[in-house]
Design an enzyme around this catalytic site. Structure first.
Site, PDB file in Angstrom:
ATOM      1  N   GLU A   1      10.630   6.306 115.068  1.00 16.14           N
ATOM      2  CA  GLU A   1       9.322   5.964 115.330  1.00 16.14           C
ATOM      3  C   GLU A   1       9.020   6.886 116.491  1.00 16.14           C
ATOM      4  O   GLU A   1       9.529   6.817 117.532  1.00 16.14           O
ATOM      5  CB  GLU A   1       9.444   4.326 115.779  1.00 16.14           C
ATOM      6  CG  GLU A   1       9.865   3.409 114.763  1.00 16.14           C
ATOM      7  CD  GLU A   1      10.149   2.096 115.287  1.00 16.14           C
ATOM      8  OE1 GLU A   1       9.338   1.804 116.196  1.00 16.14           O
ATOM      9  OE2 GLU A   1      11.164   1.319 114.861  1.00 16.14           O
TER      10      GLU A   1
ATOM     11  N   HIS B   1       5.294   3.306 113.541  1.00  7.24           N
ATOM     12  CA  HIS B   1       6.677   2.629 113.139  1.00  7.24           C
ATOM     13  C   HIS B   1       6.927   3.221 111.724  1.00  7.24           C
ATOM     14  O   HIS B   1       7.037   2.205 110.943  1.00  7.24           O
ATOM     15  CB  HIS B   1       6.542   1.209 113.331  1.00  7.24           C
ATOM     16  CG  HIS B   1       7.894   0.262 113.179  1.00  7.24           C
ATOM     17  ND1 HIS B   1       8.726   0.429 112.377  1.00  7.24           N
ATOM     18  CD2 HIS B   1       8.213  -0.759 114.001  1.00  7.24           C
ATOM     19  CE1 HIS B   1       9.430  -0.604 112.521  1.00  7.24           C
ATOM     20  NE2 HIS B   1       9.221  -1.257 113.523  1.00  7.24           N
TER      21      HIS B   1
HETATM   22  C1  BG6 Z   1      11.566  -1.890 115.504  1.00  4.45           C
HETATM   23  C2  BG6 Z   1      12.081  -2.936 116.976  1.00  4.45           C
HETATM   24  O1  BG6 Z   1      10.922  -1.263 116.103  1.00  4.45           O
HETATM   25  O2  BG6 Z   1      10.946  -3.035 114.944  1.00  4.45           O
HETATM   26  C3  BG6 Z   1      13.114  -4.007 116.488  1.00  4.45           C
HETATM   27  O3  BG6 Z   1      12.690  -2.075 118.021  1.00  4.45           O
HETATM   28  C4  BG6 Z   1      12.467  -4.799 115.547  1.00  4.45           C
HETATM   29  O4  BG6 Z   1      13.435  -4.686 117.721  1.00  4.45           O
HETATM   30  C5  BG6 Z   1      11.815  -3.805 114.392  1.00  4.45           C
HETATM   31  O5  BG6 Z   1      13.219  -5.848 114.940  1.00  4.45           O
HETATM   32  C6  BG6 Z   1      11.166  -4.898 113.118  1.00  4.45           C
HETATM   33  O6  BG6 Z   1      10.157  -5.208 114.003  1.00  4.45           O
HETATM   34  P1  BG6 Z   1       9.117  -6.574 113.006  1.00  4.45           P
HETATM   35  O7  BG6 Z   1       8.292  -7.362 114.073  1.00  4.45           O
HETATM   36  O8  BG6 Z   1       8.276  -5.578 112.089  1.00  4.45           O
HETATM   37  O9  BG6 Z   1      10.114  -7.423 112.376  1.00  4.45           O
END
Ligand code: BG6
Length: 303
Positions: free
Chosen positions: A275, A172
């Site tokens: 990602e 991510h």
């Molecule tokens: C992204 C998702 O990869 O991560 C989103 O597609 C999400 O939907 C974002 O809001 C952040 O996620 P988190 O759990 O780290 O706040």
């Protein structure tokens, strides 16, 4: 044994004089700090997470929020959180942690190796009674990162149980940009995607991805590289990959960023997540004893 003693012991076992050391990072958390000819970088044991990569002569590539919490049990906001074994919310359990459980757990440092003018750091997490509460599988997940002129991240999953498994995974990656409103992601024109901001509707991308509102798109059937053009920092970031069939592009924009306790109100301007992943219909099926390796390689050039 306290964290400080652990850090000293890990450094004694894995440190390489003037190239890599294990030190106390933010929040007193152990991190590996790499300084080699081609780049500098850092990787936390929390989440097996890369938080910095600066190729020699260039600026920082990754974004990390100034409001990140830096405590065990919480994911770091920024860098490259590893999402596994599910992405987003767990379909059959709304109480399960978003993006899986490995990003908020302490991983094990397995090795640090010098390879020419680059350094490879390997960390892993193995299933235990705690992980089985959320997911009954036996597994070993390795995050092997090479800090060099390229940043190479390999996420290697081994099904060490006796039954087949199915999982999602994502690197991510939060890429730092000078001005999100001027940046664009190239290479996704004509690709079908799931728009998570619009009830998971499937749509088709037209042209480059330009961020002018909350963006949360899962691009399907994307085995190829994409590029982030960032005129404000005068650079182009190329993300190439192997064994990844999906690409997520995410930016929370104004309201969502404000609502997040671990992100500054204005920080949405400073990053875009691109990602490398296998999610949704691209979830990976793995037979007992089998191994799957997803790889992302990042390079920087002048814009
Ligand atoms: C992204 C998702 O990869 O991560 C989103 O597609 C999400 O939907 C974002 O809001 C952040 O996620 P988190 O759990 O780290 O706040």
């Amino acid at each position: 044994m306290g964290t400080k003693e652990t850090i000293v012991e890990l450094n004694a076992e894995f440190g390489i004089a003037s190239v890599a050391r294990v030190v106390e990072g933010k929040g007193g958390l152990p991190k590996v700090e790499v300084t080699c000819t081609a780049a500098t970088g850092e990787m936390y044991l929390l989440g097996g997470e890369v938080t910095s990569w600066k190729p020699r002569g260039r600026e920082e590539t990754l974004f990390v929020s100034a409001a990140s919490k830096w405590e065990g049990g919480k994911a770091i906001r920024g860098g490259v959180p590893v999402c596994f074994p599910w992405f987003g919310n767990k379909a059959d359990d709304p109480k399960a942690p978003a993006h899986g459980f490995v990003r908020a757990k302490a991983w094990r440092l397995d090795s640090i190796e010098r390879k020419g003018d680059a350094v490879t750091v390997s960390m892993s997490i193995t299933s235990d009674e705690g992980t089985k509460k959320w997911w009954p599988a036996e597994f070993r997940l390795v995050q092997r990162t090479t800090f060099g002129a390229e940043l190479v991240m390999e996420l290697e999953m081994t099904n060490s149980g006796s039954a087949p498994q199915r999982f999602e995974e994502a690197l991510h990656t939060y890429f730092r940009v000078g001005d999100i409103t001027k940046a664009r992601v190239r290479g996704l024109d004509g690709i079908r995607y799931i728009d998570k901001t619009d009830g998971f509707r499937e749509k088709r991308q037209q042209g480059d991805v330009v961020i002018g509102k909350e963006t949360d798109n899962v691009y399907l059937d994307t085995a190829h590289a994409v590029e982030i053009e960032d005129p404000a920092m005068g650079r182009r970031i190329r993300v190439s990959k192997e064994n990844s069939l999906a690409t997520v592009v995410w930016n929370p924009w104004i309201e969502k960023a404000k609502a997040m306790s671990d992100m500054g109100d204005e920080e949405w301007r400073q990053f875009v997540c691109v990602e490398t992943c296998n999610v949704a219909k691209h979830a990976v099926g793995l037979e007992a004893g089998a191994q799957h390796r997803m790889r992302a390689a990042i390079t920087i050039s002048k814009f």
